[in-house]
Design a protein around this motif. Structure first.
Motif, PDB file in Angstrom:
ATOM      1  N   GLU A   1      23.418  47.000  26.968  1.00  0.00           N
ATOM      2  CA  GLU A   1      23.056  46.532  27.765  1.00  0.00           C
ATOM      3  C   GLU A   1      23.969  46.240  29.151  1.00  0.00           C
ATOM      4  OE1 GLU A   1      19.725  45.768  27.807  1.00  0.00           O
ATOM      5  OE2 GLU A   1      19.675  45.779  25.454  1.00  0.00           O
ATOM      6  N   TRP A   2      23.425  46.130  30.329  1.00  0.00           N
ATOM      7  CA  TRP A   2      24.440  46.312  31.387  1.00  0.00           C
ATOM      8  C   TRP A   2      25.444  45.079  31.391  1.00  0.00           C
ATOM      9  CZ3 TRP A   2      25.217  49.878  35.124  1.00  0.00           C
ATOM     10  CH2 TRP A   2      24.099  51.019  35.223  1.00  0.00           C
ATOM     11  N   HIS A   3      26.598  45.347  31.543  1.00  0.00           N
ATOM     12  CA  HIS A   3      27.697  44.340  31.465  1.00  0.00           C
ATOM     13  C   HIS A   3      28.791  44.877  32.365  1.00  0.00           C
ATOM     14  CE1 HIS A   3      28.804  46.973  28.231  1.00  0.00           C
ATOM     15  NE2 HIS A   3      30.157  46.655  28.341  1.00  0.00           N
ATOM     16  N   THR A   4      29.952  43.937  32.252  1.00  0.00           N
ATOM     17  CA  THR A   4      31.224  44.389  32.661  1.00  0.00           C
ATOM     18  C   THR A   4      32.218  43.988  31.463  1.00  0.00           C
ATOM     19  OG1 THR A   4      31.923  42.166  33.635  1.00  0.00           O
ATOM     20  CG2 THR A   4      30.724  43.939  35.143  1.00  0.00           C
TER      21      THR A   4
ATOM     22  N   PRO B   1      31.384  40.479  42.500  1.00  0.00           N
ATOM     23  CA  PRO B   1      31.791  39.106  41.871  1.00  0.00           C
ATOM     24  C   PRO B   1      32.068  39.204  40.347  1.00  0.00           C
ATOM     25  CG  PRO B   1      29.432  39.318  42.108  1.00  0.00           C
ATOM     26  CD  PRO B   1      29.964  40.620  42.745  1.00  0.00           C
ATOM     27  N   ALA B   2      32.303  38.041  39.825  1.00  0.00           N
ATOM     28  CA  ALA B   2      32.584  37.819  38.466  1.00  0.00           C
ATOM     29  C   ALA B   2      31.146  37.419  37.816  1.00  0.00           C
ATOM     30  CB  ALA B   2      33.553  36.632  38.034  1.00  0.00           C
ATOM     31  N   TYR B   3      30.323  38.563  37.646  1.00  0.00           N
ATOM     32  CA  TYR B   3      29.114  38.457  37.127  1.00  0.00           C
ATOM     33  C   TYR B   3      28.877  37.600  35.798  1.00  0.00           C
ATOM     34  CZ  TYR B   3      28.420  42.519  40.088  1.00  0.00           C
ATOM     35  OH  TYR B   3      28.382  43.367  41.113  1.00  0.00           O
ATOM     36  N   ASP B   4      27.574  36.912  36.061  1.00  0.00           N
ATOM     37  CA  ASP B   4      27.542  35.905  34.910  1.00  0.00           C
ATOM     38  C   ASP B   4      26.716  36.674  33.953  1.00  0.00           C
ATOM     39  OD1 ASP B   4      26.818  33.728  33.548  1.00  0.00           O
ATOM     40  OD2 ASP B   4      25.387  32.876  34.910  1.00  0.00           O
ATOM     41  N   HIS B   5      27.240  36.482  32.888  1.00  0.00           N
ATOM     42  CA  HIS B   5      26.913  37.155  31.350  1.00  0.00           C
ATOM     43  C   HIS B   5      26.066  36.200  30.463  1.00  0.00           C
ATOM     44  CE1 HIS B   5      29.403  40.209  32.882  1.00  0.00           C
ATOM     45  NE2 HIS B   5      29.009  41.158  32.022  1.00  0.00           N
ATOM     46  N   HIS B   6      25.495  35.008  31.133  1.00  0.00           N
ATOM     47  CA  HIS B   6      24.915  34.095  30.270  1.00  0.00           C
ATOM     48  C   HIS B   6      23.471  34.006  30.343  1.00  0.00           C
ATOM     49  CE1 HIS B   6      28.968  32.795  30.525  1.00  0.00           C
ATOM     50  NE2 HIS B   6      28.911  31.975  29.479  1.00  0.00           N
TER      51      HIS B   6
ATOM     52  N   VAL C   1      37.733  47.870  34.640  1.00  0.00           N
ATOM     53  CA  VAL C   1      37.130  46.761  33.737  1.00  0.00           C
ATOM     54  C   VAL C   1      36.300  45.863  34.481  1.00  0.00           C
ATOM     55  CG1 VAL C   1      38.982  45.014  34.732  1.00  0.00           C
ATOM     56  CG2 VAL C   1      38.263  44.424  32.295  1.00  0.00           C
ATOM     57  N   ARG C   2      36.194  45.694  35.521  1.00  0.00           N
ATOM     58  CA  ARG C   2      35.030  45.113  36.276  1.00  0.00           C
ATOM     59  C   ARG C   2      33.839  45.778  36.707  1.00  0.00           C
ATOM     60  NH1 ARG C   2      37.942  42.401  41.168  1.00  0.00           N
ATOM     61  NH2 ARG C   2      35.924  41.974  41.837  1.00  0.00           N
TER      62      ARG C   2
ATOM     63  N   ALA D   1      41.595  38.320  41.201  1.00  0.00           N
ATOM     64  CA  ALA D   1      40.378  38.791  40.894  1.00  0.00           C
ATOM     65  C   ALA D   1      39.476  37.528  40.481  1.00  0.00           C
ATOM     66  CB  ALA D   1      40.374  39.576  39.771  1.00  0.00           C
ATOM     67  N   PRO D   2      38.121  37.461  40.709  1.00  0.00           N
ATOM     68  CA  PRO D   2      37.506  36.542  40.270  1.00  0.00           C
ATOM     69  C   PRO D   2      36.950  36.301  38.986  1.00  0.00           C
ATOM     70  CG  PRO D   2      36.065  38.242  41.378  1.00  0.00           C
ATOM     71  CD  PRO D   2      37.358  38.411  41.300  1.00  0.00           C
ATOM     72  N   VAL D   3      36.949  35.227  38.307  1.00  0.00           N
ATOM     73  CA  VAL D   3      36.983  35.105  36.901  1.00  0.00           C
ATOM     74  C   VAL D   3      35.701  34.149  36.433  1.00  0.00           C
ATOM     75  CG1 VAL D   3      38.240  34.109  34.798  1.00  0.00           C
ATOM     76  CG2 VAL D   3      39.434  35.325  36.441  1.00  0.00           C
ATOM     77  N   ARG D   4      35.027  34.563  35.517  1.00  0.00           N
ATOM     78  CA  ARG D   4      34.124  33.528  34.647  1.00  0.00           C
ATOM     79  C   ARG D   4      34.194  33.426  33.285  1.00  0.00           C
ATOM     80  NH1 ARG D   4      28.840  31.892  36.531  1.00  0.00           N
ATOM     81  NH2 ARG D   4      29.232  33.387  38.480  1.00  0.00           N
ATOM     82  N   ILE D   5      34.414  32.696  32.253  1.00  0.00           N
ATOM     83  CA  ILE D   5      34.964  32.465  31.109  1.00  0.00           C
ATOM     84  C   ILE D   5      33.693  32.878  30.319  1.00  0.00           C
ATOM     85  CG2 ILE D   5      35.830  31.222  29.303  1.00  0.00           C
ATOM     86  CD1 ILE D   5      37.867  32.042  31.400  1.00  0.00           C
ATOM     87  N   ALA D   6      33.795  33.552  29.095  1.00  0.00           N
ATOM     88  CA  ALA D   6      32.750  34.240  28.267  1.00  0.00           C
ATOM     89  C   ALA D   6      32.599  33.076  27.227  1.00  0.00           C
ATOM     90  CB  ALA D   6      33.057  35.167  27.590  1.00  0.00           C
TER      91      ALA D   6
END
Length: 293
Positions: free
Chosen positions: A122-125, A164-169, A203-204, A260-265
């Protein structure tokens, strides 16, 4: 260092977040990777659930007679052929042109898409899984088989590495995939490769791949590399082990931050390991309309 990439290739990578490079691995090197990988596929027929080495596609009907291996985990630890492929001097020369002379091994994995509908991603970074203090991190894909539209080649959203730091939730739980509203399929680039070619993506960069609807397997050796001063936000574990991952140049204890923008997994779904298992938690696949041809 041999300068293998042209300035145009470097500019394209910086602009789009991905490129293909032709003929990096020799026919003999590819043949060895093919033979070794087939041995692992046959070994996977002996297991009926995920192991520390194998991720199998149970839903696709994995069995002793018809093994459906999705992934070899940490292949560089499983066979010297993969370890040598990871350390290939020509490859490190290419990476040095993109992220500098101090290069650290990040990870390896081998994704195997079985024929007839195997193992979409699926689409992700990658950044969604492992953000760091800076984003000089990239992923190499070594084409053990040709990568075609029919067998689920890698697709990338050009320029998304600057986003952005795309949301994977989903519903507050990490599912390892973005919302389809983040993906513009009309502009998605397809990376078509022949045996021995490589793909490189940032990576992004937003990327994904459709199921393999061809009659042949699609095997892709994936290897991550980072600049020595890109420290993982989630921690690096044992210091000596972390330093042993250096492949070229000199390590450091001074992280570099580049904003670089960050969102924690987190939080992650319980009892899920590989990206395939995590993405099974997604309520609706990005590729529902893909049908066998």
């Amino acid at each position: 260092m041999a300068k293998i990439l042209t300035q145009d290739q470097i500019d394209t990578y910086n602009r789009d977040g991905y490129i293909a490079v032709r003929g990096v691995y020799t026919p003999a090197e590819v043949r060895e990777l093919q033979e070794v990988t087939e041995e692992f596929v046959q070994k996977s027929a002996e297991v009926s659930e995920h192991t520390e080495v194998f991720d199998i596609d149970i839903k696709a009907g994995h069995s002793a007679d018809n093994p459906k291996l999705r992934r070899i985990k940490n292949p560089h630890l499983q066979h010297d052929a993969y370890n040598r492929a990871m350390r290939n001097p020509k490859l490190l020369d290419i990476i040095e042109q993109l992220i500098g002379s101090d290069i650290r091994h990040h990870h390896t994995k081998l994704n195997n898409k079985a024929p007839g509908g195997g193992a979409q991603v699926e689409w992700h970074t990658d950044w969604g899984f492992y953000p760091a203090t800076n984003d000089d991190i990239l992923e190499i894909g070594v084409a053990i088989d040709p990568m075609t539209v029919e067998n689920g080649c890698l697709m990338v959203m050009p320029g998304s590495h600057k986003g952005p730091a795309y949301d994977h939730h989903e519903d507050g739980v990490f599912v390892g995939a973005v919302q389809m509203s983040d993906v513009d399929m009309e502009s998605a680039g397809q990376i078509l490769l022949e045996e021995g070619d490589i793909s490189i993506h940032h990576v992004r960069a937003l990327h994904g791949s459709e199921p393999n609807m061809s009659a042949n397997a699609r095997r892709l050796l994936l290897m991550g590399y980072s600049a020595a001063d890109a420290f993982p936000i989630g921690g690096y574990g044992d210091w000596e082990t972390w330093q042993s991952y250096m492949l070229r140049g000199t390590g450091t204890n001074v992280p570099r931050f580049n904003g670089a923008p960050v969102r924690i997994a987190e939080p992650k779904p319980a009892d899920k390991g590989s990206i395939f298992e995590i993405q099974e938690e997604l309520s609706k696949t990005h590729f529902e309309e893909v049908k066998p041809t």
